[in-house]
Design a protein around this motif. Structure first.
Motif, PDB file in Angstrom:
ATOM      1  N   ARG A   6      -9.710 -33.822  89.579  1.00 32.43           N
ATOM      2  CA  ARG A   6      -9.163 -34.528  88.413  1.00 32.43           C
ATOM      3  C   ARG A   6      -9.937 -35.817  88.185  1.00 32.43           C
TER       4      ARG A   6
ATOM      5  N   GLU B 125     -14.720 -27.962  77.345  1.00 34.81           N
ATOM      6  CA  GLU B 125     -13.352 -28.305  76.956  1.00 34.81           C
ATOM      7  C   GLU B 125     -13.245 -29.821  76.848  1.00 34.81           C
ATOM      8  N   ARG B 126     -13.716 -30.504  77.882  1.00 36.63           N
ATOM      9  CA  ARG B 126     -13.698 -31.966  77.944  1.00 36.63           C
ATOM     10  C   ARG B 126     -14.857 -32.438  78.818  1.00 36.63           C
TER      11      ARG B 126
ATOM     12  N   ARG C 135     -15.384 -23.775  80.142  1.00 39.42           N
ATOM     13  CA  ARG C 135     -14.640 -22.514  80.035  1.00 39.42           C
ATOM     14  C   ARG C 135     -15.507 -21.530  79.265  1.00 39.42           C
TER      15      ARG C 135
ATOM     16  N   GLU D 144     -15.485 -30.208  82.048  1.00 38.39           N
ATOM     17  CA  GLU D 144     -14.536 -29.096  82.154  1.00 38.39           C
ATOM     18  C   GLU D 144     -15.085 -27.987  81.271  1.00 38.39           C
TER      19      GLU D 144
ATOM     20  N   THR E  79     -12.951 -40.051  78.505  1.00 35.38           N
ATOM     21  CA  THR E  79     -12.852 -38.620  78.238  1.00 35.38           C
ATOM     22  C   THR E  79     -13.235 -38.336  76.795  1.00 35.38           C
TER      23      THR E  79
ATOM     24  N   HIS F 272     -15.577 -35.895  81.177  1.00 35.65           N
ATOM     25  CA  HIS F 272     -15.110 -37.162  81.733  1.00 35.65           C
ATOM     26  C   HIS F 272     -16.342 -37.848  82.320  1.00 35.65           C
TER      27      HIS F 272
ATOM     28  N   ARG G 295     -13.679 -31.500  73.087  1.00 35.31           N
ATOM     29  CA  ARG G 295     -14.607 -30.462  72.637  1.00 35.31           C
ATOM     30  C   ARG G 295     -15.307 -30.755  71.311  1.00 35.31           C
TER      31      ARG G 295
END
Length: 75
Positions: A2, A34-35, A48, A46, A9, A37, A12
């Motif tokens: 995390r 997705e994101r 996907r 992140e 942050t 950080h 997308r």
């Protein structure tokens, strides 16, 4: 893992816009973020795999979209 409070942050749509501004023109199978950080010293993306017609992700040891996303997270 995390992200901590020390990271900013980005979502997308903002990530896609930033890469488009840098000249990256990517197809749907490469839209894996997705994101993101990040801070001055580190980045955590992140990722996907998107569902794309005609693309079977199990045909790859490491799908090209994920490899590309991991590399772009370091930019």
């Amino acid at each position: 893992m995390r992200p901590t409070r020390r990271c900013r942050t980005v979502e997308r749509d903002a990530i896609d816009a930033a890469f488009a501004a840098m000249g990256f023109v990517l197809g749907d199978s490469f839209r894996v973020f997705e994101r993101l950080h990040y801070n001055d010293d580190e980045a955590l993306g992140e990722l996907r795999l998107p569902s794309v017609a005609g693309v079977r992700h199990d045909d790859f040891v490491l799908p090209p979209g994920l490899l590309d996303g991991a590399l772009r997270a370091s930019l």
